[in-house]
Design a protein around this motif. Structure first.
Motif, PDB file in Angstrom:
ATOM      1  N   GLN A  64       0.826  -1.207   0.000  1.00  0.00           N
ATOM      2  CA  GLN A  64       0.000   0.000   0.000  1.00  0.00           C
ATOM      3  C   GLN A  64       0.864   1.263   0.000  1.00  0.00           C
ATOM      4  OE1 GLN A  64      -2.553   0.335   3.434  1.00  0.00           O
ATOM      5  NE2 GLN A  64      -3.668   2.086   2.633  1.00  0.00           N
ATOM      6  N   LYS A  65       1.899   1.285   0.818  1.00  0.00           N
ATOM      7  CA  LYS A  65       2.740   2.473   0.893  1.00  0.00           C
ATOM      8  C   LYS A  65       3.590   2.641  -0.366  1.00  0.00           C
ATOM      9  CE  LYS A  65       2.942   3.103   5.879  1.00  0.00           C
ATOM     10  NZ  LYS A  65       3.788   3.335   7.068  1.00  0.00           N
ATOM     11  N   ALA A  66       4.020   1.530  -0.953  1.00  0.00           N
ATOM     12  CA  ALA A  66       4.780   1.627  -2.196  1.00  0.00           C
ATOM     13  C   ALA A  66       3.909   2.184  -3.313  1.00  0.00           C
ATOM     14  CB  ALA A  66       5.329   0.254  -2.579  1.00  0.00           C
ATOM     15  N   LYS A  67       2.672   1.734  -3.386  1.00  0.00           N
ATOM     16  CA  LYS A  67       1.750   2.236  -4.406  1.00  0.00           C
ATOM     17  C   LYS A  67       1.458   3.726  -4.180  1.00  0.00           C
ATOM     18  CE  LYS A  67      -1.694  -0.399  -5.755  1.00  0.00           C
ATOM     19  NZ  LYS A  67      -2.872  -1.298  -5.727  1.00  0.00           N
ATOM     20  N   ALA A  68       1.325   4.120  -2.931  1.00  0.00           N
ATOM     21  CA  ALA A  68       1.057   5.528  -2.618  1.00  0.00           C
ATOM     22  C   ALA A  68       2.251   6.397  -2.997  1.00  0.00           C
ATOM     23  CB  ALA A  68       0.738   5.677  -1.131  1.00  0.00           C
ATOM     24  N   ASP A  69       3.451   5.898  -2.749  1.00  0.00           N
ATOM     25  CA  ASP A  69       4.645   6.650  -3.109  1.00  0.00           C
ATOM     26  C   ASP A  69       4.716   6.848  -4.628  1.00  0.00           C
ATOM     27  OD1 ASP A  69       7.539   7.504  -2.104  1.00  0.00           O
ATOM     28  OD2 ASP A  69       7.819   6.331  -3.939  1.00  0.00           O
ATOM     29  N   PHE A  70       4.391   5.797  -5.364  1.00  0.00           N
ATOM     30  CA  PHE A  70       4.421   5.882  -6.835  1.00  0.00           C
ATOM     31  C   PHE A  70       3.320   6.799  -7.352  1.00  0.00           C
ATOM     32  CE2 PHE A  70       3.155   4.232 -11.036  1.00  0.00           C
ATOM     33  CZ  PHE A  70       4.362   4.372 -11.710  1.00  0.00           C
ATOM     34  N   ALA A  71       2.157   6.749  -6.713  1.00  0.00           N
ATOM     35  CA  ALA A  71       1.028   7.567  -7.154  1.00  0.00           C
ATOM     36  C   ALA A  71       1.300   9.065  -7.016  1.00  0.00           C
ATOM     37  CB  ALA A  71      -0.226   7.188  -6.369  1.00  0.00           C
ATOM     38  N   LYS A  72       2.125   9.446  -6.048  1.00  0.00           N
ATOM     39  CA  LYS A  72       2.475  10.854  -5.896  1.00  0.00           C
ATOM     40  C   LYS A  72       3.213  11.366  -7.129  1.00  0.00           C
ATOM     41  CE  LYS A  72       2.909  10.705  -0.835  1.00  0.00           C
ATOM     42  NZ  LYS A  72       3.874  10.804   0.303  1.00  0.00           N
ATOM     43  N   LYS A  73       4.013  10.510  -7.728  1.00  0.00           N
ATOM     44  CA  LYS A  73       4.802  10.903  -8.897  1.00  0.00           C
ATOM     45  C   LYS A  73       4.054  10.671 -10.210  1.00  0.00           C
ATOM     46  CE  LYS A  73       7.938   8.109  -7.272  1.00  0.00           C
ATOM     47  NZ  LYS A  73       9.165   7.291  -7.089  1.00  0.00           N
ATOM     48  N   HIS A  74       3.164   9.683 -10.206  1.00  0.00           N
ATOM     49  CA  HIS A  74       2.467   9.324 -11.445  1.00  0.00           C
ATOM     50  C   HIS A  74       0.991   9.054 -11.130  1.00  0.00           C
ATOM     51  CE1 HIS A  74       6.391   8.961 -13.394  1.00  0.00           C
ATOM     52  NE2 HIS A  74       6.781   8.242 -12.357  1.00  0.00           N
ATOM     53  N   ASP A 100      10.035   4.338   3.458  1.00  0.00           N
ATOM     54  CA  ASP A 100       8.800   4.202   4.223  1.00  0.00           C
ATOM     55  C   ASP A 100       8.107   2.855   3.982  1.00  0.00           C
ATOM     56  OD1 ASP A 100       6.917   5.221   6.081  1.00  0.00           O
ATOM     57  OD2 ASP A 100       5.564   5.767   4.440  1.00  0.00           O
ATOM     58  N   PRO A 101       7.949   2.411   2.738  1.00  0.00           N
ATOM     59  CA  PRO A 101       7.364   1.085   2.525  1.00  0.00           C
ATOM     60  C   PRO A 101       8.204  -0.030   3.159  1.00  0.00           C
ATOM     61  CG  PRO A 101       7.273   2.355   0.495  1.00  0.00           C
ATOM     62  CD  PRO A 101       8.117   3.136   1.455  1.00  0.00           C
ATOM     63  N   LEU A 102       9.519   0.039   3.003  1.00  0.00           N
ATOM     64  CA  LEU A 102      10.362  -1.010   3.567  1.00  0.00           C
ATOM     65  C   LEU A 102      10.316  -1.014   5.091  1.00  0.00           C
ATOM     66  CD1 LEU A 102      13.531  -0.938   1.275  1.00  0.00           C
ATOM     67  CD2 LEU A 102      11.598  -2.508   1.218  1.00  0.00           C
ATOM     68  N   ALA A 103      10.190   0.157   5.686  1.00  0.00           N
ATOM     69  CA  ALA A 103      10.068   0.224   7.151  1.00  0.00           C
ATOM     70  C   ALA A 103       8.801  -0.477   7.624  1.00  0.00           C
ATOM     71  CB  ALA A 103      10.079   1.676   7.606  1.00  0.00           C
ATOM     72  N   SER A 104       7.732  -0.328   6.863  1.00  0.00           N
ATOM     73  CA  SER A 104       6.486  -1.012   7.209  1.00  0.00           C
ATOM     74  C   SER A 104       6.626  -2.526   7.075  1.00  0.00           C
ATOM     75  CB  SER A 104       5.345  -0.525   6.304  1.00  0.00           C
ATOM     76  OG  SER A 104       4.959   0.781   6.644  1.00  0.00           O
ATOM     77  N   PHE A 105       7.354  -2.949   6.048  1.00  0.00           N
ATOM     78  CA  PHE A 105       7.529  -4.388   5.852  1.00  0.00           C
ATOM     79  C   PHE A 105       8.348  -4.988   6.991  1.00  0.00           C
ATOM     80  CE2 PHE A 105       8.930  -7.976   2.883  1.00  0.00           C
ATOM     81  CZ  PHE A 105       7.750  -8.661   3.081  1.00  0.00           C
ATOM     82  N   TYR A 106       9.352  -4.269   7.450  1.00  0.00           N
ATOM     83  CA  TYR A 106      10.120  -4.736   8.602  1.00  0.00           C
ATOM     84  C   TYR A 106       9.228  -4.818   9.838  1.00  0.00           C
ATOM     85  CZ  TYR A 106      12.863  -4.494  12.829  1.00  0.00           C
ATOM     86  OH  TYR A 106      13.335  -4.722  14.098  1.00  0.00           O
TER      87      TYR A 106
END
Length: 424
Positions: free
Chosen positions: A56-66, A343-349
Motif C-alpha cells: 500500500q505504501k509503495a503504491k502511494a509513493d508511486f502515485a504521488k509521482k504518477h 517508508d514502505p520497507l520500514a512497514s515491511f520490517y
C-alpha cells in the motif's frame, strides 16, 4: 573479500511476486512517444497480510509521482512462479515489473531484463545487497531485503540441558556434544531440517559453510573458481550425510517440507537448532512468537575445519526487476524505486520482521536476535549456494536427498555437481 559496512539497521528479507498478465497500454501513432497508463507487477507475496502495508505504501509513493498510472499486482503460488515467468519471458508478454530471488534465478534470465544502473544511482548508498542482482557489472534488480541464513537456537532447551545459552559451541565437536546433552535431557534433536523440496542442503551449505571451507576456498567459491575436489567442499557433503546418519536431524527430513513443516519442528521445541532465514518467514520474529523473543539465540557456524573464519552468509534477498519489453522503462523503473523506498520497507520490517536492504531503517529497539544478526553483517560474506546456477542448485537438491537416503555416495554427488557447475 571486501568487508561489509555495519548497519544499525536492517530490514525485510523475503518477498516475491508472481502471476499472469500483461500491462495494457494505449495506442499511439509512430510519431508519438509511448506513454503507459498501467503497469503490471508479478509477485507471490502481495496477497499476504504481512505485506499489505508495504504494498500500500509503495503504491502511494508511486502515485504521488504518477497519479494517472494504474498499478496492478498479480499474486500467484510461489511454487509455480518461475515456471510462469519462464513462459512469459519466451513470449515477451509478461509483467512490466517482477520480483526475483537473488542469485541464479535472476542471473539466468538477465537477457530478458532491463539494466537499471541509470535509474537507481540515487539509491546505491542507501540500499545494500546489489551484488545478488548484478551480472557482468550491470544491475538488473533493486534489492528489497537482505537474505541470509543465521543459525538460530532455542535458549530454553539449552537451559533445561544445563548448558549456558549465552555461550553456544564454537567448534563442530563441541556442538555435536551439546546436541547429545540436549537430546538426553529434553528429547529434542539437534537440527530441525526440511529437505522434501531439496532446499535443506542450500541452508546447510550456506549456514555452516564458513566453518568448513577455509577463507581462500570460500572466496574462490564465490568468485566462480570452485574446486569441487578440495577437502573442504567434500567435507560439506560428508557432514550433511553424517549429521543425518548420526541422528542430529528430525526424523524423515526428506519427507519434511522446509516451508513450513521444519520451522514448526523448531517452534514446537522438538529441535534445538535450525538454519533459518532473515526474511519474513522462518526468521527471528516467527520463532519469537512461539519461543519468546528473549529465548531465540543466533550463533556463528561452529568450526569444523581448523583455520576457518565463521561469518554470516547473506546477500540481497529479493528484488524488483524491469522486463526488457516494457513500453516505458523510466516509468517501470520509478515503480521499482517506490517499491524500495524507505517508508514502505520500514512497514515491511515492522509487520513482517524481515531484514531489509535499506540501511537507514532503525531496528535498534528490536530483540537480541536482531541485534546479533546486525552485528554480524560487518564481517558477513555472500551465501555459498547463491553463487551457483539455478540448474546446479536444482541438481544439488535432488542429490542431497539421495545422500540422506543412502542411495548415492559423497564422491558420486560431488562429481555430478562439479560437472553441472562447469557446464553452467
Amino acid at each position: 573479500m571486501k568487508q561489509r559496512t555495519l548497519w544499525s539497521v536492517v530490514m525485510v528479507l523475503g518477498l516475491g511476486l508472481a502471476g499472469c498478465g500483461s500491462a495494457t497500454r494505449p495506442a499511439s501513432s509512430p510519431a508519438e512517444p509511448v506513454k503507459a497508463t498501467k503497469l503490471v507487477v508479478w509477485d507471490w507475496k502481495s496477497g499476504d497480510a504481512s505485506a499489505a502495508s508495504y504494498i500500500q505504501k509503495a503504491k502511494a509513493d508511486f502515485a504521488k509521482k504518477h497519479p494517472d498510472v494504474t498499478v496492478e499486482f498479480v499474486a500467484q503460488p510461489f511454487e509455480q512462479y518461475y515456471t510462469l515467468l519462464g513462459a512469459a519471458i519466451q513470449s515477451s508478454t509478461g509483467p512490466d515489473v517482477m520480483l526475483f530471488n537473488g542469485g541464479g534465478q535472476i542471473r539466468d534470465r538477465v537477457d530478458s531484463l532491463l539494466p537499471l544502473d541509470q535509474y537507481v544511482t540515487e539509491d546505491k548508498q542507501r540500499l545494500a545487497g546489489w551484488e545478488a542482482f548484478s551480472k557482468d557489472g550491470k544491475i538488473y534488480a533493486a534489492p528489497v531485503t537482505l537474505q541470509g541464513h543465521p543459525i538460530y537456537y532455542n535458549k530454553t532447551l539449552y537451559e533445561k540441558a544445563g548448558l549456558d545459552p549465552a555461550n553456544p559451541a564454537k567448534t563442530w565437536d563441541e556442538f555435536v556434544g551439546n546436541c547429545a546433552t540436549i537430546k538426553k535431557a529434553t528429547g529434542a534433536t539437534c537440527f530441525a531440517l526440511g529437505n522434501k523440496e531439496g532446499i535443506g542442503i542450500q541452508f546447510f551449505l550456506s549456514g555452516l559453510g564458513s566453518g568448513i571451507l577455509t577463507p581462500s576456498e570460500y572466496d574462490d567459491w564465490i568468485a566462480g573458481k570452485r574446486d569441487w575436489t578440495s577437502p573442504g567442499v567434500k567435507k560439506v557433503f560428508e557432514l550433511w550425510k553424517e549429521s543425518n546418519d548420526s541422528g542430529l536431524n528430525n526424523e524423515g527430513a526428506n519427507s519434511t517440507a522446509m516451508f513450513n513443516d521444519s520451522f514448526s519442528v523448531f517452534d514446537a521445541g522438538k529441535a534445538a537448532h535450525i538454519i533459518g532465514l532473515m526474511s519474513d518467514i522462518g526468521h527471528w520474529k516467527d520463532f519469537s512468537e512461539f519461543l519468546g523473543a528473549d529465548k531465540v539465540g543466533v550463533m556463528a557456524a561452529p568450526v569444523a575445519t581448523t583455520g576457518t573464519t565463521p561469518s554470516l552468509p547473506y546477500d540481497g534477498g529479493i528484488g524488483y526487476a524491469v522486463a526488457k519489453w516494457t513500453k516505458d522503462p523510466k516509468l517501470a523503473s520509478d515503480l521499482v524505486r517506490s517499491l524500495t523506498a524507505t517508508d514502505p520497507l520500514a512497514s515491511f520490517y515492522a509487520d513482517a520482521g524481515a531484514i531489509a536492504s535499506d540501511t537507514t531503517i532503525d531496528v535498534s529497539q528490536g530483540p537480541v536476535a536482531v541485534g546479533t544478526i546486525v552485528s554480524q553483517l560487518k564481517s558477513g560474506k555472500p551465501a555459498l549456494h547463491v553463487a551457483l546456477s539455478s540448474k546446479t542448485i536444482d541438481l544439488m537438491g535432488r542429490l542431497s536427498q539421495k545422500l540422506l537416503s543412502g542411495s548415492a555416495s559423497v564422491d558420486e554427488v560431488v562429481e555430478q555437481l562439479a560437472a553441472s557447475d562447469r557446464a553452467s
